[in-house]
Design a protein around this motif. Structure first.
Motif, PDB file in Angstrom:
ATOM      1  N   UNK A 247       3.636  -5.401   4.099  1.00  0.00           N
ATOM      2  CA  UNK A 247       2.457  -6.396   4.169  1.00  0.00           C
ATOM      3  C   UNK A 247       2.877  -6.941   5.588  1.00  0.00           C
ATOM      4  N   UNK A 248       3.818  -7.559   5.852  1.00  0.00           N
ATOM      5  CA  UNK A 248       4.240  -8.054   7.230  1.00  0.00           C
ATOM      6  C   UNK A 248       4.718  -6.991   8.316  1.00  0.00           C
ATOM      7  N   UNK A 249       4.941  -5.780   7.961  1.00  0.00           N
ATOM      8  CA  UNK A 249       5.417  -4.778   8.750  1.00  0.00           C
ATOM      9  C   UNK A 249       6.745  -5.234   9.459  1.00  0.00           C
ATOM     10  N   UNK A 250       7.509  -5.434   8.485  1.00  0.00           N
ATOM     11  CA  UNK A 250       8.969  -6.058   9.117  1.00  0.00           C
ATOM     12  C   UNK A 250      10.063  -5.255   8.163  1.00  0.00           C
ATOM     13  N   UNK A 251      11.087  -5.094   8.720  1.00  0.00           N
ATOM     14  CA  UNK A 251      12.460  -4.487   8.212  1.00  0.00           C
ATOM     15  C   UNK A 251      13.452  -5.429   8.154  1.00  0.00           C
ATOM     16  N   UNK A 252      13.922  -5.715   7.370  1.00  0.00           N
ATOM     17  CA  UNK A 252      15.289  -6.550   7.313  1.00  0.00           C
ATOM     18  C   UNK A 252      16.504  -5.785   7.400  1.00  0.00           C
ATOM     19  N   UNK A 253      17.574  -5.752   8.371  1.00  0.00           N
ATOM     20  CA  UNK A 253      18.801  -5.142   8.008  1.00  0.00           C
ATOM     21  C   UNK A 253      19.944  -5.768   7.605  1.00  0.00           C
ATOM     22  N   UNK A 254      21.034  -5.148   7.251  1.00  0.00           N
ATOM     23  CA  UNK A 254      22.122  -5.920   6.563  1.00  0.00           C
ATOM     24  C   UNK A 254      22.805  -7.136   7.303  1.00  0.00           C
TER      25      UNK A 254
END
Length: 518
Positions: A247-254
């Protein structure tokens, strides 16, 4: 709160598909982009491991043969020298009743014992008669086998071998994926060869193939990755995806970094993707996809390559006297796939498990075998004893002799090994992939789009390339949507040229208009 990094296109995974996308993005030099991977180097399921002793093993049997000029050009750019490659003629056999039957088995029943020849010919005649009156398509892979080969070849080879490969019965698989994967026998030719005691010639797109001189198949992809600007790549924790917010078009990395994207090209397994999205509807939908795990077993042996092994490439094993379905004589692909002769290694044990006569490290030469074993809920595996069982299987099939000196072993399990073309697969994909695409997520690749029929390295690479062209130019994704088309065209300059244009006269009629977006 904004993301730490924002790009037009984010690519997840640096296997062939992700690198295909990255190469195309780099060529276009238009949208901003980034590619990430949780591993420390590129390759994914086309990577290569090296044992402590210096033996190389790929993630299963990989060779390079191509349906696309664009793919060839990118590989030649990464490994441009003549001595970067070896070219081989495929020499493959099926092990059956102590015989080496040339591949494909169904075209070479002239090599079988007479009673088996009779069973096979009877089945082929019955299949040919049935085909005359059949007015429906086969309902599953098993019915396809019976229609194409008859009961004899089905029972002797096709059913047992495919169960060992796929880890599911052939009755639980659909048959639309087949294309050029399985040779359909010509009853006239087979019968003539039986009478004249002849062997059929090479068949299939990989009758001639390339293999990298050094670093195994994985070396291809680290070389391709090296042609991509360093600032566009993130590895390890700084490239490991922990969350996808569609929805927010974001990816979270480690490492905590967040990346905003306009479009996402995902090459991780699509069932893993939807879990990271936390979308319960898509998670439930993805449960309809089936896969098998793959165990890769490597055995390094001291001594000259035996005459019984010769120049064999890969070998098939339908019988139950060994757990593996395929063996690759990996040392035959390149002299650098194993330690050089002057390297001194101790013998771990003899092939029959007996203690070595000496613990002293000695010189080679060396050769190696790579084995593949499938596993699923329908085909369990004794993982703890698998290496030992495989070595015994090599003795049972006369690949090894009991006294052969083993100097190195390797065993690695890949949870997602084969994306199974199950009966349910197409129904799931026709719903799942468009839903993701509506969110700006292009899930592509061997497990990203879950279509084995376009899961070779060239296909996988082009799935990434074509996803970029679809995003940037609205182009048709031929490999994803028309696998039969890309698999049956001749390997000529008319294939995907470097300018990435198509001969629209050859496109399926309903895709010609869309192709003009190129």
């Amino acid at each position: 709160m904004g993301a730490d990094i924002n790009v037009d296109v984010l690519v997840i995974g640096m296997g062939p598909t992700g690198l295909g996308a990255a190469k195309r993005l780099n060529h276009i030099n238009g949208p901003s982009w980034l590619i990430v991977d949780s591993a420390e180097k590129a390759g994914g399921l086309a990577g290569t491991d090296t044992t402590d002793e210096g033996f190389l093993y790929d993630v299963g049997g990989h060779v390079i043969f191509s349906h696309y000029k664009y793919f060839d050009d990118c590989l030649d750019e990464a490994l441009p020298k003549e001595d970067d490659w070896f070219t081989h003629q495929r020499i493959s056999y099926v092990r059956y009743k102590g015989l080496w039957v040339p591949y494909p088995f169904q075209n070479n029943i002239s090599m079988l014992p007479k009673e088996d020849q009779v069973k096979c010919i009877d089945g082929l005649i019955d299949a040919a008669l049935t085909a005359r009156v059949a007015n429906t398509k086969p309902k599953d892979f098993d019915e396809w086998i019976l229609r194409m080969t008859g009961e004899g070849i089905a029972d002797i080879f096709m059913r047992p071998y495919n169960y060992k490969v796929w880890a599911v019965p052939t009755t639980k698989m659909q048959c639309q994926w087949l294309g050029e994967r399985v040779a359909a026998p010509d009853i006239k030719t087979v019968t003539k060869n039986v009478i004249l005691n002849k062997v059929a010639g090479n068949w299939g797109p990989n009758a001639t193939f390339r293999f990298p001189a050094r670093d195994g198949t994985g070396g291809i992809w680290t070389a391709v990755a090296a042609t991509i600007p360093e600032e566009k790549k993130r590895f390890n924790k700084s490239g490991e995806v922990t969350k996808v917010d569609a929805k927010a078009k974001t990816v979270t990395l480690a490492d905590g970094t967040t990346i905003g994207y306009g479009n996402l090209i995902n090459t991780m397994a699509v069932d893993h993707l939807v879990e990271k999205m936390g979308d319960q509807e898509l998670i439930k939908l993805s449960k309809g996809l089936f896969y098998s795990s793959t165990h890769v077993i490597g055995v390094g042996i001291r001594g000259e390559r035996p005459e019984r092994i010769g120049d064999k490439c890969w070998l098939y094993f339908p019988e139950d006297n060994c757990p593996f379905y395929r063996a690759t004589i990996f040392s035959n692909y390149s002299p650098y796939n194993q330690p050089q002769k002057d390297v001194k290694l101790p013998t771990l044990y003899n092939a029959d498990g007996s203690k070595a006569s000496s613990s002293e490290a000695k010189e080679g030469p060396y050769w190696s075998i790579m084995l593949e074993v499938s596993q699923s809920s329908m085909k369990p595996v004794d993982e703890e004893n698998l290496l030992k069982d495989c070595i015994q299987g090599l003795i049972n099939t006369e690949m090894l002799k009991p006294e052969d000196e083993i100097v190195s072993t390797y065993h690695r399990k890949f949870d997602h090994g084969y994306p199974t073309p199950s009966l349910e697969r197409e129904g799931v994909l026709k719903e799942l992939l468009p839903k993701l695409q509506d969110m700006g997520i292009y899930s592509r690749g061997r497990f990203g789009s879950w279509r084995y029929e376009v899961g070779n390295q060239d296909h996988s690479f082009m799935l990434g390339v074509e996803a970029v062209d679809a995003i940037v130019q609205g182009a048709v994704e031929l490999t994803l949507n028309y696998p039969d088309f890309v698999n049956t065209r001749q390997n000529t300059e008319r294939r995907l040229a470097q300018s990435f244009t198509y001969d629209t006269k050859e496109l399926p009629s309903h895709s010609r208009k869309a192709s003009k977006a190129n």
